[in-house]
Design a protein around this motif. Sequence first.
Motif, PDB file in Angstrom:
ATOM      1  N   ARG A  48       0.822  -1.208   0.000  1.00  0.00           N
ATOM      2  CA  ARG A  48       0.000   0.000   0.000  1.00  0.00           C
ATOM      3  C   ARG A  48       0.864   1.270   0.000  1.00  0.00           C
ATOM      4  NH1 ARG A  48      -2.257  -4.063  -0.687  1.00  0.00           N
ATOM      5  NH2 ARG A  48      -4.373  -4.609  -0.016  1.00  0.00           N
ATOM      6  N   PRO A  55      10.275   2.683   6.755  1.00  0.00           N
ATOM      7  CA  PRO A  55      10.424   1.645   7.794  1.00  0.00           C
ATOM      8  C   PRO A  55      11.765   1.752   8.528  1.00  0.00           C
ATOM      9  CG  PRO A  55      10.731   0.708   5.626  1.00  0.00           C
ATOM     10  CD  PRO A  55      10.401   2.137   5.407  1.00  0.00           C
ATOM     11  N   LEU A  56      11.991   2.907   9.126  1.00  0.00           N
ATOM     12  CA  LEU A  56      13.186   3.080   9.947  1.00  0.00           C
ATOM     13  C   LEU A  56      12.694   3.308  11.371  1.00  0.00           C
ATOM     14  CD1 LEU A  56      14.889   5.692   7.598  1.00  0.00           C
ATOM     15  CD2 LEU A  56      15.468   3.275   7.788  1.00  0.00           C
ATOM     16  N   ILE A  57      13.172   2.448  12.277  1.00  0.00           N
ATOM     17  CA  ILE A  57      12.615   2.489  13.630  1.00  0.00           C
ATOM     18  C   ILE A  57      13.026   3.786  14.340  1.00  0.00           C
ATOM     19  CG2 ILE A  57      12.477   1.274  15.823  1.00  0.00           C
ATOM     20  CD1 ILE A  57      11.388  -0.411  13.580  1.00  0.00           C
ATOM     21  N   ASP A  65       4.802  -0.840   5.159  1.00  0.00           N
ATOM     22  CA  ASP A  65       5.144  -2.268   5.193  1.00  0.00           C
ATOM     23  C   ASP A  65       6.560  -2.500   4.651  1.00  0.00           C
ATOM     24  OD1 ASP A  65       5.204  -4.970   5.086  1.00  0.00           O
ATOM     25  OD2 ASP A  65       3.208  -5.200   4.210  1.00  0.00           O
ATOM     26  N   PRO A  66       7.490  -3.006   5.432  1.00  0.00           N
ATOM     27  CA  PRO A  66       8.873  -3.142   4.929  1.00  0.00           C
ATOM     28  C   PRO A  66       9.092  -4.365   4.033  1.00  0.00           C
ATOM     29  CG  PRO A  66       8.763  -3.895   7.179  1.00  0.00           C
ATOM     30  CD  PRO A  66       7.389  -3.388   6.853  1.00  0.00           C
ATOM     31  N   LEU A  67       8.210  -5.356   4.161  1.00  0.00           N
ATOM     32  CA  LEU A  67       8.492  -6.618   3.471  1.00  0.00           C
ATOM     33  C   LEU A  67       8.496  -6.473   1.941  1.00  0.00           C
ATOM     34  CD1 LEU A  67       9.208  -9.504   4.009  1.00  0.00           C
ATOM     35  CD2 LEU A  67       6.800 -10.077   4.003  1.00  0.00           C
ATOM     36  N   GLN A  69       9.149  -3.936   0.305  1.00  0.00           N
ATOM     37  CA  GLN A  69      10.331  -3.153  -0.054  1.00  0.00           C
ATOM     38  C   GLN A  69      11.562  -4.041  -0.148  1.00  0.00           C
ATOM     39  OE1 GLN A  69      11.098   0.460   1.950  1.00  0.00           O
ATOM     40  NE2 GLN A  69       8.975   1.156   1.932  1.00  0.00           N
ATOM     41  N   ALA A  70      11.697  -4.933   0.823  1.00  0.00           N
ATOM     42  CA  ALA A  70      12.845  -5.836   0.784  1.00  0.00           C
ATOM     43  C   ALA A  70      12.795  -6.704  -0.468  1.00  0.00           C
ATOM     44  CB  ALA A  70      12.866  -6.711   2.030  1.00  0.00           C
TER      45      ALA A  70
ATOM     46  N   PRO B 714      -8.799  -4.152   1.436  1.00  0.00           N
ATOM     47  CA  PRO B 714      -8.192  -4.197   2.775  1.00  0.00           C
ATOM     48  C   PRO B 714      -7.102  -5.262   2.832  1.00  0.00           C
ATOM     49  CG  PRO B 714     -10.378  -5.168   2.772  1.00  0.00           C
ATOM     50  CD  PRO B 714     -10.183  -4.554   1.431  1.00  0.00           C
ATOM     51  N   PHE B 715      -6.134  -5.070   3.682  1.00  0.00           N
ATOM     52  CA  PHE B 715      -5.078  -6.081   3.754  1.00  0.00           C
ATOM     53  C   PHE B 715      -4.505  -6.201   5.155  1.00  0.00           C
ATOM     54  CE2 PHE B 715      -2.090  -2.779   4.123  1.00  0.00           C
ATOM     55  CZ  PHE B 715      -0.789  -3.245   4.106  1.00  0.00           C
ATOM     56  N   THR B 717      -0.878  -7.467   7.068  1.00  0.00           N
ATOM     57  CA  THR B 717       0.518  -7.731   6.744  1.00  0.00           C
ATOM     58  C   THR B 717       1.156  -8.526   7.868  1.00  0.00           C
ATOM     59  OG1 THR B 717       2.653  -6.728   6.371  1.00  0.00           O
ATOM     60  CG2 THR B 717       1.102  -5.464   7.675  1.00  0.00           C
ATOM     61  N   ILE B 718       2.159  -9.305   7.480  1.00  0.00           N
ATOM     62  CA  ILE B 718       2.897 -10.049   8.511  1.00  0.00           C
ATOM     63  C   ILE B 718       4.083  -9.228   8.984  1.00  0.00           C
ATOM     64  CG2 ILE B 718       2.246 -12.331   7.689  1.00  0.00           C
ATOM     65  CD1 ILE B 718       4.946 -12.408   6.223  1.00  0.00           C
ATOM     66  N   SER B 719       4.140  -7.968   8.534  1.00  0.00           N
ATOM     67  CA  SER B 719       5.334  -7.192   8.815  1.00  0.00           C
ATOM     68  C   SER B 719       5.420  -6.689  10.241  1.00  0.00           C
ATOM     69  CB  SER B 719       5.422  -6.008   7.864  1.00  0.00           C
ATOM     70  OG  SER B 719       5.616  -6.475   6.571  1.00  0.00           O
ATOM     71  N   TYR B 722       8.345  -8.198  11.785  1.00  0.00           N
ATOM     72  CA  TYR B 722       9.659  -7.662  11.391  1.00  0.00           C
ATOM     73  C   TYR B 722       9.904  -6.307  12.054  1.00  0.00           C
ATOM     74  CZ  TYR B 722       9.476 -11.274   7.836  1.00  0.00           C
ATOM     75  OH  TYR B 722       9.394 -12.474   7.192  1.00  0.00           O
ATOM     76  N   LEU B 723       8.849  -5.468  12.064  1.00  0.00           N
ATOM     77  CA  LEU B 723       9.009  -4.148  12.675  1.00  0.00           C
ATOM     78  C   LEU B 723       9.330  -4.289  14.154  1.00  0.00           C
ATOM     79  CD1 LEU B 723       6.060  -2.383  10.860  1.00  0.00           C
ATOM     80  CD2 LEU B 723       8.465  -1.765  10.663  1.00  0.00           C
ATOM     81  N   SER B 726      12.976  -5.988  14.661  1.00  0.00           N
ATOM     82  CA  SER B 726      14.128  -5.449  13.949  1.00  0.00           C
ATOM     83  C   SER B 726      15.215  -4.987  14.911  1.00  0.00           C
ATOM     84  CB  SER B 726      13.673  -4.295  13.065  1.00  0.00           C
ATOM     85  OG  SER B 726      14.764  -3.780  12.378  1.00  0.00           O
ATOM     86  N   VAL B 735      14.570  -1.470   8.808  1.00  0.00           N
ATOM     87  CA  VAL B 735      13.912  -2.786   8.791  1.00  0.00           C
ATOM     88  C   VAL B 735      14.137  -3.499   7.450  1.00  0.00           C
ATOM     89  CG1 VAL B 735      11.769  -4.003   9.232  1.00  0.00           C
ATOM     90  CG2 VAL B 735      12.203  -1.822  10.339  1.00  0.00           C
ATOM     91  N   VAL B 736      14.119  -2.718   6.355  1.00  0.00           N
ATOM     92  CA  VAL B 736      14.314  -3.337   5.045  1.00  0.00           C
ATOM     93  C   VAL B 736      15.674  -4.032   5.002  1.00  0.00           C
ATOM     94  CG1 VAL B 736      14.552  -2.894   2.588  1.00  0.00           C
ATOM     95  CG2 VAL B 736      12.827  -1.682   3.900  1.00  0.00           C
ATOM     96  N   ILE B 739      15.714  -7.120   7.193  1.00  0.00           N
ATOM     97  CA  ILE B 739      15.040  -8.249   6.521  1.00  0.00           C
ATOM     98  C   ILE B 739      16.002  -8.898   5.522  1.00  0.00           C
ATOM     99  CG2 ILE B 739      13.214  -8.866   4.890  1.00  0.00           C
ATOM    100  CD1 ILE B 739      11.446  -6.818   6.176  1.00  0.00           C
ATOM    101  N   LEU B 740      16.694  -8.055   4.755  1.00  0.00           N
ATOM    102  CA  LEU B 740      17.563  -8.585   3.710  1.00  0.00           C
ATOM    103  C   LEU B 740      18.721  -9.393   4.268  1.00  0.00           C
ATOM    104  CD1 LEU B 740      17.834  -5.656   1.174  1.00  0.00           C
ATOM    105  CD2 LEU B 740      16.713  -7.834   0.863  1.00  0.00           C
TER     106      LEU B 740
END
Lengths: 108, 936
Positions: A48, A55-57, A65-67, A69-70, B714-715, B717-719, B722-723, B726, B735-736, B739-740
Amino acid sequence: MEAVVAIAIGVLAACGVFLILRARTFPVVLGLTLLSYAVNLLLFASGRLKLDAPPLIRAGATYTDPLPQALVLTAIVIGFGMTAYLLMLALRALAETGDDHVDGRLKP
Amino acid sequence: MSGTSLLLLIVATAFIGCLIPALLARFGRRMAALGAAGVMASCLALLAPLVPTVLAGETLVTAYTWLPAYGLDLSFRLDGLGLLFNLLILGIGLLVVLYAYYYLPESDHLGRFYSYLLLFMAAMLGVVLSENLLLLVVFWEITSISSFLLIAYKREYRDSRIAARMALAVTGGGGLALLAGVLLLGHIAGSFELTAVLAKGELIREHSLYAPMLILVLLGAFTKSAQFPFHFWLPNAMAAPTPVSAYLHSATMVKAGVFLLARLYPVLAGSDLWFWLVSGVGATTLVYAAYTAFHRYDFKGLLAYSTISHLGLITLLFGLDTPLSVVAGVFHIINHAIFKASLFMAAGIVDHECGTRDMRRVNGLFKFMPITATLAIVAAGSMAGVPLLNGFLSKEMFFTETVGHPVFEEMRWILPLFATVAGILAVAYSSRFIHDVFFNGDPIDLPRQPHEPPRWMRAPVEVLVVLCLLVGIFPQWSVAPLLAAAAGATLQAPVPAFELAVWHGFNLPFIMSLVALAGGITVYALRKPLFALHDRLPSIHAHIAFERLYESLKTLACRIVNWLDTKSLQRYLALFIAFVLSLGGWAWFSGPPTLAATAYQPADSAAFAALATLIVGALGATLLHRHRLTAIVFTSVVGLVVTLTFVRFSAPDLALTQLAVEVVTIVLLLLVLHYLPQTSPAEDSGLRLTRDAALAVGAGAGLGAAAFAMMTSPFETISGFYLGQSMSGGGGANVVNVILVDFRGFDTLGEITVLAMVGLAAHALLNRLVLTAPERDIDGRPWATERHPLFLSMLMQPLLPLALAVSIFILLRGHNLPGGGFVAGLVTGVALVLQYLASGIDFAQPRLPRHKAKLLALGLLLAGGTGAASWLFDRPFLTSAHGHFTLPLIGEIELASAMVFDLGVYIVVVTVVLMVLAQLGRLSRHGCPEKFGEAT
């Protein structure tokens, strides 16, 4: 805004598809580049569209959503690798067949 | 070890053991033979402790769970029927191993032969030991494949290959039917375990699917056991070496079909359909094959047809469907295996010593090889059903069963008459085999001078002939317990009283035997007019018809492929896209997504401006694609707009990456375009352009619509995970990047491996390639003579260190702020590209690392090693560790092991860019190909 991005994706995909259906290697590479833009944007959009929420804490911030993006980040890099590979393949095919047609047949 | 687990051990020993001869063959053919014999003997030894239990009527079952969801378990079963077949397979197998050692030429090292033979034996053991029906089908297919290998053993001969292919096609096709039948049977019975299935005979016979199931299973059995009209593969399979024929066509392969009839007898038999189908096919095969056998000139062919005929007899006995006929059928399985194996071996000896199998030339051998001749005569007598030999006993039982069979109340005479005719034919072809080969004048023009074979080559025949006599004279003492156990297991009911005796009194069956013997000899005496008559009849050659069918199918398939496949990439892609479009359209219209608009971002003028720019760029690149340089410029505009989109929607990492990739990609495109034609010819027809435009618009509209539907629905997320994890789990705020390099680090490791392959491919594709660059540009102007503009090279001198510093900064901060290995690697790549452009390859190349392949390896090792290091701490692969450290002067910093991983990523990306550039850069410089991994 969603409609704007969707139109962008559609236009990129249409142009990409038209180009990959061409008979010469170079337009096909360009077409794949356009198609990867479209697909990357689509993947990215699956998280979205959010403004000012990287996504920087940080304290008290909201995050997008960071996923996706990765996923897109690696997709961009792999796309680069694929483009480079295809370009080298095109050069090799040119050297082998004397032509840049995608079917790689020898010139009659 | 408990008794039942021995069953698994037998099968496992056989399958593992089939490698042994191949491994031992290097130490000589004797070792290969000993290895093969050793494996068979071990299986027999494993079987031995179970024999008394099974002879007492018990059934041993053992099961190991394999794929319970599909009803496929590794379960084995040993009962009387299984024991009988085990003994036949292993016993005759041992004799065949000995025989083959002498039969096959000295030049053959035998490793391949014995390995195939053992593989086949293992599969046969699997078939007869399976408790699970699906498992049985698996082994059944392995017998088809391994017999294919055995029949094609003399692979340099075209006949062998055709014969093997035919056998595989027929028996493999039957195997498919059997699989379908077994699936139906399992569906009806609710289980694939034999114990459960065999208990449900009544239920199965009354089920509406009984008829199709029965026909499918019978197709499997009939093809394997060479029943009419599927018999034609068996005589052709005589192209195999004789030991193979002796094994496959006496005791094993072809017996698998009748084994299946016996195994499933309690559930399949007992219906009219079974009676008419099985006894009908069996009777037809019995007489047809006996008649054909009589007319063959090739004595191995005669034996092949007699095998088919005897298999027909066994099938007929099961089809007659009385308890005693089943006993007779099982008994004939034993007898036929014994006398036919010995006959094949004897025939092989004759063939081996004479060099031909033509009975018009092979005559009068008795005086050259009296011992072999005597053995063959005894075995052939058993085949004909001469008293005091084992074949007589089962044939008498057959005759007894035909007299007064309950189905033929009205026409009592028909079955006995039929049986007598079959008996006459059997005696006739047996007489022919004996008389033509061993008597009947002198040999005519033989390639070799016949004589007795080596002592041990004859030994297997001797053993088998002694068995013929033993069973024939002392049946009660020799074979009765085994037969009783096997028949009991087949019937799954108490065995009816039967008496194995040589003399049953002067009754109708005995008269039938006498008539058969006398009639057979008479028919043989009248053979000349009969052969002349036979030659005038039109002949049917099923195998030729099959080959014609096969060839025409092949031609048809080739035509269809050539018609569909024009070897045109454009066509493939167009078809592919059209297919995806129709799938997508189908999904869309069969269940349109609900467009519940949620969280719309309002569009602003900047967004519209960006969209307009993007459309201009994309359409420009598309419409002007034939002017390639212009198209590249338009494409770069699109790339920049995409980058800005990432900036706008909170993806700084993506924007950085996209920007760096853009620069490198555009430079690559320009470099490559230097060598490619500058324009594309206008070669596409209007029709094709219209078609492609339609596909393109369809794809664009579809993807755009899907994107819009997705973004506005609507959605979840499983993120959140991760958030949340992290900082605490990965030690990074970006976080990106976490994840990588951490959460999905394994994916990233795979991705940089792919990149590394691109670098290697650059070397593989372009090294040694020389392309001449055009001297003039597209408008006919010569290229500038000044190759490296002074302005750019001066500028690069301070810029390069700066750019490198920036990239290292980006690399180091990547864990917490936008950046990381990918971006940093690409930024370094951009800096190096600029250096190449500014100063040329001759300047840049010597100043860059020479061993690029090693650098690639280093990068991969760093990334992989970081992952593997977590094993040292008993953590899963790629578990990250992080902590705070205090460095002098700099103060406290946080370091994570994932940063080393990221360094690996960085090195790989930089090296790949370098490798591609280095190869492209030297394309037009002549000569001096690179050595691998270093630049010249």
